[in-house]
Design an enzyme around this catalytic site. Sequence first.
Site, PDB file in Angstrom:
ATOM      1  N   TYR A 191       0.825  -1.217   0.000  1.00 50.20           N
ATOM      2  CA  TYR A 191       0.000   0.000   0.000  1.00 50.20           C
ATOM      3  C   TYR A 191       0.856   1.263   0.000  1.00 50.20           C
ATOM      4  O   TYR A 191       1.794   1.397   0.787  1.00 50.20           O
ATOM      5  CB  TYR A 191      -0.927   0.008   1.220  1.00 50.20           C
ATOM      6  CG  TYR A 191      -1.685   1.313   1.376  1.00 50.20           C
ATOM      7  CD1 TYR A 191      -2.709   1.641   0.490  1.00 50.20           C
ATOM      8  CD2 TYR A 191      -1.349   2.231   2.367  1.00 50.20           C
ATOM      9  CE1 TYR A 191      -3.396   2.836   0.603  1.00 50.20           C
ATOM     10  CE2 TYR A 191      -2.020   3.431   2.496  1.00 50.20           C
ATOM     11  CZ  TYR A 191      -3.047   3.733   1.604  1.00 50.20           C
ATOM     12  OH  TYR A 191      -3.710   4.932   1.719  1.00 50.20           O
ATOM     13  N   HIS A 224      -3.005  17.033  -2.794  1.00 50.91           N
ATOM     14  CA  HIS A 224      -3.401  17.160  -1.391  1.00 50.91           C
ATOM     15  C   HIS A 224      -3.165  18.562  -0.832  1.00 50.91           C
ATOM     16  O   HIS A 224      -3.613  18.867   0.280  1.00 50.91           O
ATOM     17  CB  HIS A 224      -2.661  16.127  -0.543  1.00 50.91           C
ATOM     18  CG  HIS A 224      -3.209  14.737  -0.671  1.00 50.91           C
ATOM     19  ND1 HIS A 224      -3.140  14.014  -1.846  1.00 50.91           N
ATOM     20  CD2 HIS A 224      -3.855  13.937   0.214  1.00 50.91           C
ATOM     21  CE1 HIS A 224      -3.707  12.836  -1.672  1.00 50.91           C
ATOM     22  NE2 HIS A 224      -4.146  12.766  -0.428  1.00 50.91           N
ATOM     23  N   ASN A 229       1.013  12.148   5.609  1.00 46.74           N
ATOM     24  CA  ASN A 229       0.277  11.417   6.647  1.00 46.74           C
ATOM     25  C   ASN A 229       0.836  11.792   8.008  1.00 46.74           C
ATOM     26  O   ASN A 229       2.017  11.549   8.278  1.00 46.74           O
ATOM     27  CB  ASN A 229       0.458   9.910   6.456  1.00 46.74           C
ATOM     28  CG  ASN A 229      -0.702   9.255   5.741  1.00 46.74           C
ATOM     29  OD1 ASN A 229      -0.891   8.058   5.846  1.00 46.74           O
ATOM     30  ND2 ASN A 229      -1.485  10.021   5.007  1.00 46.74           N
ATOM     31  N   TYR A 285     -17.221  31.457  46.005  1.00 44.31           N
ATOM     32  CA  TYR A 285     -16.496  30.374  45.339  1.00 44.31           C
ATOM     33  C   TYR A 285     -15.327  30.878  44.508  1.00 44.31           C
ATOM     34  O   TYR A 285     -14.289  30.216  44.414  1.00 44.31           O
ATOM     35  CB  TYR A 285     -17.436  29.586  44.419  1.00 44.31           C
ATOM     36  CG  TYR A 285     -18.426  28.691  45.115  1.00 44.31           C
ATOM     37  CD1 TYR A 285     -18.496  28.604  46.503  1.00 44.31           C
ATOM     38  CD2 TYR A 285     -19.311  27.913  44.376  1.00 44.31           C
ATOM     39  CE1 TYR A 285     -19.412  27.781  47.127  1.00 44.31           C
ATOM     40  CE2 TYR A 285     -20.240  27.080  44.986  1.00 44.31           C
ATOM     41  CZ  TYR A 285     -20.280  27.018  46.371  1.00 44.31           C
ATOM     42  OH  TYR A 285     -21.184  26.209  46.977  1.00 44.31           O
ATOM     43  N   ARG A 317     -12.741  31.304  47.302  1.00 50.87           N
ATOM     44  CA  ARG A 317     -12.544  30.139  48.156  1.00 50.87           C
ATOM     45  C   ARG A 317     -12.137  28.903  47.358  1.00 50.87           C
ATOM     46  O   ARG A 317     -11.380  28.053  47.825  1.00 50.87           O
ATOM     47  CB  ARG A 317     -13.829  29.861  48.936  1.00 50.87           C
ATOM     48  CG  ARG A 317     -13.653  28.873  50.053  1.00 50.87           C
ATOM     49  CD  ARG A 317     -14.933  28.400  50.706  1.00 50.87           C
ATOM     50  NE  ARG A 317     -16.127  29.152  50.446  1.00 50.87           N
ATOM     51  CZ  ARG A 317     -17.354  28.637  50.519  1.00 50.87           C
ATOM     52  NH1 ARG A 317     -17.512  27.355  50.804  1.00 50.87           N
ATOM     53  NH2 ARG A 317     -18.406  29.383  50.289  1.00 50.87           N
ATOM     54  N   PHE A 347      -2.181   7.529  11.915  1.00 48.01           N
ATOM     55  CA  PHE A 347      -2.366   8.931  11.516  1.00 48.01           C
ATOM     56  C   PHE A 347      -3.657   9.530  12.064  1.00 48.01           C
ATOM     57  O   PHE A 347      -3.884  10.738  11.973  1.00 48.01           O
ATOM     58  CB  PHE A 347      -2.388   9.052   9.989  1.00 48.01           C
ATOM     59  CG  PHE A 347      -3.294   8.035   9.314  1.00 48.01           C
ATOM     60  CD1 PHE A 347      -4.641   7.989   9.569  1.00 48.01           C
ATOM     61  CD2 PHE A 347      -2.751   7.110   8.431  1.00 48.01           C
ATOM     62  CE1 PHE A 347      -5.467   7.057   8.963  1.00 48.01           C
ATOM     63  CE2 PHE A 347      -3.571   6.164   7.817  1.00 48.01           C
ATOM     64  CZ  PHE A 347      -4.933   6.136   8.084  1.00 48.01           C
ATOM     65  N   GLU A 358     -12.433   6.869   4.439  1.00 42.29           N
ATOM     66  CA  GLU A 358     -12.136   7.578   5.691  1.00 42.29           C
ATOM     67  C   GLU A 358     -13.478   8.000   6.293  1.00 42.29           C
ATOM     68  O   GLU A 358     -13.917   9.142   6.161  1.00 42.29           O
ATOM     69  CB  GLU A 358     -11.227   8.767   5.407  1.00 42.29           C
ATOM     70  CG  GLU A 358      -9.890   8.316   4.820  1.00 42.29           C
ATOM     71  CD  GLU A 358      -9.093   9.428   4.177  1.00 42.29           C
ATOM     72  OE1 GLU A 358      -9.527  10.600   4.236  1.00 42.29           O
ATOM     73  OE2 GLU A 358      -8.025   9.135   3.597  1.00 42.29           O
TER      74      GLU A 358
END
Length: 515
Positions: free
Chosen positions: A54, A84, A197, A281, A284, A341, A427
Amino acid sequence: MNALHINGNDLALEAVREVALDRRPVLLDPDARERVNAARAVVDTLVANNRVSYAITTGVGKLSDVRIAGDQIRELQINLVRSHAVGVGEPLSIPETRAMMLLRANSLSKGFSGVRAVVIDTICELLTRGVTPWVPSQGSVGASGDLAPLAHLALLLVGEGECHDGKGGRVPGAEALKRQGIKPLILAAKEAVSLINGTQAMLAVGTLSLLAAETLADSADVIGAMACDALKGTDAAFDERIHRARPHVGQIVTAANLRKLLEGSAIRESHRDCGRVQDAYSLRCIPQVHGAVRDTLTHCRAVFETETNSAVDNPLVFRNAKARDLTSEDDSADVISGGNFHGEPVAFALDFLGIALSALAGISERRLERMVNPALSEGLPPFLAPGAGLNSGFMMPQVTAAALVSENKVLAHPASVDSITTSGNKEDYVSMGMAAAIKLKKIVENTRNALAIEAMAAAQALDLLAPLKTSKRLQQAHAAIRAVSAKIEKDRVMYQDFARIAEVIAMGKVASALR
């Protein structure tokens, strides 16, 4: 500054800051180089033997069943990078981009990615020479990592894309490389997918935000103590026995800080027998709230440190210890496709950090409200204004702080609960980690500004209690604030004061009262 030698295993977050902000030189460690070369030999053998693997001899994502061979392998690399690099929006800052580059190089240095050492060397050279790619901040869903941002880095490596020119503009990547005498790369098999990646864009933004947030946590303890003293609060709630009875580490640390900061305050001694039993608060419970923030920061730091020194591309190369010459028939090395990834671990931490900082800003605004509200301020002038009525004092700064806190509430909604399917349904569950990182940046900025406003108000309140003095440590913090912001004698424009105090906080000058 001595060069940082990266090996993929022990990069500290502080070193990331040094490279990102101070331009510390970077080199590949010799031992790491051997591991990188060994993994590369596996990839070269796979290509030479035309074995199916791959992203080495196949396409990527939904196109993983398409075989790639011969000259197409190099063509695939440049196609992957170009296709990309689809980011949009405002660019990452130069420090964020430099952090991303370092983190990517460090991950490749582990020796599981199968790239040539020259790829890592070139990234290191870009860092050392200050050549920074222009990386748009939007376009990543944090699935196969931060594909789009990292592709813009890869574009520069092949002599394309754009770079920061150091003056707020852009210059072609090829020109930037030429100016520095850096040769563009011709990417070999697997190198494109190894470069794009990874989780390094979200991690870079998150790391710098975390480091800033750690300074904010210390600063908030100091500023909170100033407000507590100005409001004539009691330090009884910070008694060590209380916090040992509920021993969260951050809570114990903050309570100890408050005791140290308030020790020796003449203001505290002036009302020790006032009869008030307990405070609101926002005073404190400073140890419980600030402490929980501290514990969150500790958790997020651990996640980021692990991710910093992880192999997060795909596939990964695992070479057996006894491996020597590889053939198509042996099993002395494995190239395994997985999902390191995926940004979910980092995305969760980014969202958690945003939630925690929103609480830090929120309690800060509540202390500010108590200082300016005449119904709650224990005798301080209304809105801390000399001649209230003619002067409005800190009426509007509280409004600004409220706006920042409410904006944080919107931004603190977790991005990591979302997902959207991409890449032809390959994906099909994504992390949205980059979205979490981008909004975290704004939360950090908002929180710093909210603390700056509280700090300015607390300094004013302490001045109004003269001749009584606060503790020596808080006087030191007061002096740091007064060095950039004078006491309010009558109404004046204050937005520049806020900006200067925010910078003092960012530089750690307020937090230094704890040292």
